[in-house]
Motif scaffolding. Structure first.
Motif, PDB file in Angstrom:
ATOM      1  N   ARG A 190      47.825  31.381  36.358  1.00  0.00           N
ATOM      2  CA  ARG A 190      46.453  31.271  35.862  1.00  0.00           C
ATOM      3  C   ARG A 190      45.497  31.832  36.902  1.00  0.00           C
ATOM      4  NH1 ARG A 190      45.009  24.760  36.367  1.00  0.00           N
ATOM      5  NH2 ARG A 190      45.947  24.452  38.434  1.00  0.00           N
ATOM      6  N   GLU A 191      44.289  32.121  36.435  1.00  0.00           N
ATOM      7  CA  GLU A 191      43.226  32.593  37.318  1.00  0.00           C
ATOM      8  C   GLU A 191      42.281  31.435  37.599  1.00  0.00           C
ATOM      9  OE1 GLU A 191      41.551  36.584  36.419  1.00  0.00           O
ATOM     10  OE2 GLU A 191      42.905  36.523  34.695  1.00  0.00           O
ATOM     11  N   PRO A 208      34.477  21.895  42.609  1.00  0.00           N
ATOM     12  CA  PRO A 208      35.888  21.914  42.223  1.00  0.00           C
ATOM     13  C   PRO A 208      36.287  23.270  41.638  1.00  0.00           C
ATOM     14  CG  PRO A 208      34.822  19.905  41.451  1.00  0.00           C
ATOM     15  CD  PRO A 208      33.735  20.795  41.966  1.00  0.00           C
ATOM     16  N   LEU A 209      37.561  23.570  41.743  1.00  0.00           N
ATOM     17  CA  LEU A 209      38.093  24.809  41.187  1.00  0.00           C
ATOM     18  C   LEU A 209      37.838  24.893  39.686  1.00  0.00           C
ATOM     19  CD1 LEU A 209      41.464  24.809  43.108  1.00  0.00           C
ATOM     20  CD2 LEU A 209      39.882  26.753  43.087  1.00  0.00           C
ATOM     21  N   ALA A 210      37.560  26.110  39.227  1.00  0.00           N
ATOM     22  CA  ALA A 210      37.433  26.392  37.799  1.00  0.00           C
ATOM     23  C   ALA A 210      38.599  27.267  37.363  1.00  0.00           C
ATOM     24  CB  ALA A 210      36.111  27.108  37.505  1.00  0.00           C
ATOM     25  N   GLU A 211      39.079  27.042  36.145  1.00  0.00           N
ATOM     26  CA  GLU A 211      40.114  27.886  35.550  1.00  0.00           C
ATOM     27  C   GLU A 211      39.449  28.856  34.587  1.00  0.00           C
ATOM     28  OE1 GLU A 211      44.267  27.597  32.947  1.00  0.00           O
ATOM     29  OE2 GLU A 211      43.461  25.809  33.947  1.00  0.00           O
ATOM     30  N   ALA A 226      39.175  22.419  36.995  1.00  0.00           N
ATOM     31  CA  ALA A 226      40.440  22.898  36.439  1.00  0.00           C
ATOM     32  C   ALA A 226      41.448  21.753  36.369  1.00  0.00           C
ATOM     33  CB  ALA A 226      40.992  24.031  37.299  1.00  0.00           C
ATOM     34  N   THR A 227      42.268  21.758  35.335  1.00  0.00           N
ATOM     35  CA  THR A 227      43.279  20.718  35.191  1.00  0.00           C
ATOM     36  C   THR A 227      44.457  20.971  36.129  1.00  0.00           C
ATOM     37  OG1 THR A 227      44.339  21.925  33.383  1.00  0.00           O
ATOM     38  CG2 THR A 227      42.652  20.312  32.783  1.00  0.00           C
ATOM     39  N   PHE A 254      28.685  31.863  47.343  1.00  0.00           N
ATOM     40  CA  PHE A 254      29.609  32.972  47.110  1.00  0.00           C
ATOM     41  C   PHE A 254      30.783  32.428  46.312  1.00  0.00           C
ATOM     42  CE2 PHE A 254      30.879  30.886  50.960  1.00  0.00           C
ATOM     43  CZ  PHE A 254      32.262  30.983  51.048  1.00  0.00           C
ATOM     44  N   ALA A 255      31.516  33.332  45.684  1.00  0.00           N
ATOM     45  CA  ALA A 255      32.669  32.927  44.877  1.00  0.00           C
ATOM     46  C   ALA A 255      33.901  33.683  45.337  1.00  0.00           C
ATOM     47  CB  ALA A 255      32.410  33.198  43.399  1.00  0.00           C
ATOM     48  N   VAL A 256      35.038  33.033  45.248  1.00  0.00           N
ATOM     49  CA  VAL A 256      36.316  33.647  45.574  1.00  0.00           C
ATOM     50  C   VAL A 256      37.208  33.525  44.348  1.00  0.00           C
ATOM     51  CG1 VAL A 256      38.264  33.726  47.161  1.00  0.00           C
ATOM     52  CG2 VAL A 256      36.031  32.921  47.982  1.00  0.00           C
ATOM     53  N   GLU A 257      37.592  34.673  43.787  1.00  0.00           N
ATOM     54  CA  GLU A 257      38.489  34.690  42.636  1.00  0.00           C
ATOM     55  C   GLU A 257      39.931  34.633  43.137  1.00  0.00           C
ATOM     56  OE1 GLU A 257      37.590  37.958  40.072  1.00  0.00           O
ATOM     57  OE2 GLU A 257      35.452  37.488  40.008  1.00  0.00           O
ATOM     58  N   LEU A 258      40.731  33.771  42.510  1.00  0.00           N
ATOM     59  CA  LEU A 258      42.056  33.441  43.017  1.00  0.00           C
ATOM     60  C   LEU A 258      43.126  33.589  41.944  1.00  0.00           C
ATOM     61  CD1 LEU A 258      40.889  30.113  44.674  1.00  0.00           C
ATOM     62  CD2 LEU A 258      41.566  32.155  45.960  1.00  0.00           C
TER      63      LEU A 258
END
Length: 363
Positions: A190-191, A208-211, A226-227, A254-258
């Motif tokens: 998942r992203e 918190p992290l978002a999916e 994110a779950t 800032f955002a970091v895409e993972l």
């Protein structure tokens, strides 16, 4: 010693007048600041909610300097502003984040190298400056691989997949035969994204992290928190954000895409040195959203608490999705945010919708 924080009534300038600038201007006004916007387009979305707007080309150094002269601090809403314009502005007023954040993220090769030098993993990659470079690049990345322009790509533009060596010439032609990066494919489940903020004195706080789910190269939906994210994965995301924020000496959001590999490992896809689409859920699910947080950082204020009080599903309204605004506005569970753009067209982000729910325990 930290700079003196800006008092309410100070002027904060925004370079760029799109929807992110609009939401920054509204957040700044809520905190008592006069928000000025500079953009080449006089009728841009942010200009219509700002205290004052300035319309001139980025190359007009005199206009940029005149704008900056009226500001007590300056920020920017997107990363493709010419560095030359930003440097002109920075000579007159504090620029937060600084030009280094742009320089490191405007070129994908520079960005990937910076991420790796900060001790953070990415996919394998190689520079591609001509069609003749592709065979050697493919030997490094393997196939399939994604060919991207080094600069000015967003929402899936300037990208082409190479699934076999026979695809190379067509992919190179499709991106306009421009300097590029070839990136190996990530075997992710998942992203995710982590949106964080860094203050003038180096404090880093993250939501918190978002999916995230993309459609046609454009973000369609983010679910947050994110779950199935345990404390260790959230901590690793904060560790990554802290390393990159400190490495850029970034001030602001800032955002970091993972890429989540599913085994506790996270790979960085890219950095956005600004407020980010995957952070829009914070506008309704958190006491301090990403736009207020960014203004706080730019003004030298203490960062707010990023803890959510609700879960959220953020859905982008793309193109003519916005035509259903009456039905969307009638949904009692929805929070509708429209960007004031005059015309809807395919692929254009026109607004977003947040649907809130109860905050669930992680795990």
């Amino acid at each position: 010693m930290s700079p003196r924080p800006l008092a309410p009534g100070s002027v904060i300038g925004i370079l760029g007048g799109g929807q992110l600038g609009r939401m920054l201007a509204l957040a700044g006004a809520k905190l008592g600041f006069d928000m000025h916007v500079f953009d080449p387009e006089p009728d841009c979305p942010a200009a219509r909610v700002a205290s004052r707007s300035w319309a001139a080309p980025w190359a007009d150094a005199g206009a940029v300097e005149a704008f900056a002269d009226r500001c007590d601090a300056i920020t920017y809403e997107f990363e493709n502003i010419p560095v030359e314009a930003v440097e002109v502005a920075a000579k007159t007023a504090p620029l937060r984040p600084g030009a280094r954040s742009l320089e490191l993220t405007q070129d994908r090769i520079t960005e990937k190298r910076f991420i790796n030098e900060a001790g953070v993993a990415t996919v394998a990659f190689a520079p591609v400056d001509s069609l003749a470079d592709l065979p050697a690049a493919i030997a490094i990345t393997g196939l399939p691989a994604l060919l991207k322009t080094r600069r000015f790509g967003y929402d899936g533009k300037g990208q082409a997949w190479i699934r076999s060596a026979d695809d190379a010439a067509a992919a190179w032609e499709s991106i306009g035969e421009q300097p590029a990066i070839l990136e190996g494919a990530a075997a992710f489940v998942r992203e995710l994204s982590v949106v964080a903020a860094r203050s003038v004195d180096g404090v880093v706080k993250a939501w918190p992290l978002a999916e995230n789910v993309h459609q046609d190269g454009i973000l369609k939906q983010s679910t947050a928190p994110a779950t199935s994210v345990d404390d260790a994965l959230q901590a690793r995301a904060l560790e990554i954000a802290t390393a990159l924020g400190n490495g850029m000496a970034h001030v602001g959001v800032f955002a970091v895409e993972l890429f989540d590999l599913g085994d506790g490992q996270l790979l960085v896809n890219e950095i956005a040195p600004r407020v980010h689409n995957t952070g829009h859920w914070t506008m309704d699910a958190c006491g301090c959203d990403q736009f207020e947080q960014h203004v706080r950082a730019v003004a030298g204020w203490p960062l707010g608490d990023p803890a959510p009080h609700s879960s959220a599903v953020m859905t982008n309204l793309i193109g003519h999705d916005v035509d259903d605004w009456q039905a969307l506005a009638s949904d009692p569970q929805a929070r509708l945010h429209l960007y004031g753009k005059r015309k809807a067209r395919k692929g254009r982000k026109m607004g977003h919708l947040n649907r809130l729910g109860p905050l669930q325990d992680r795990g």
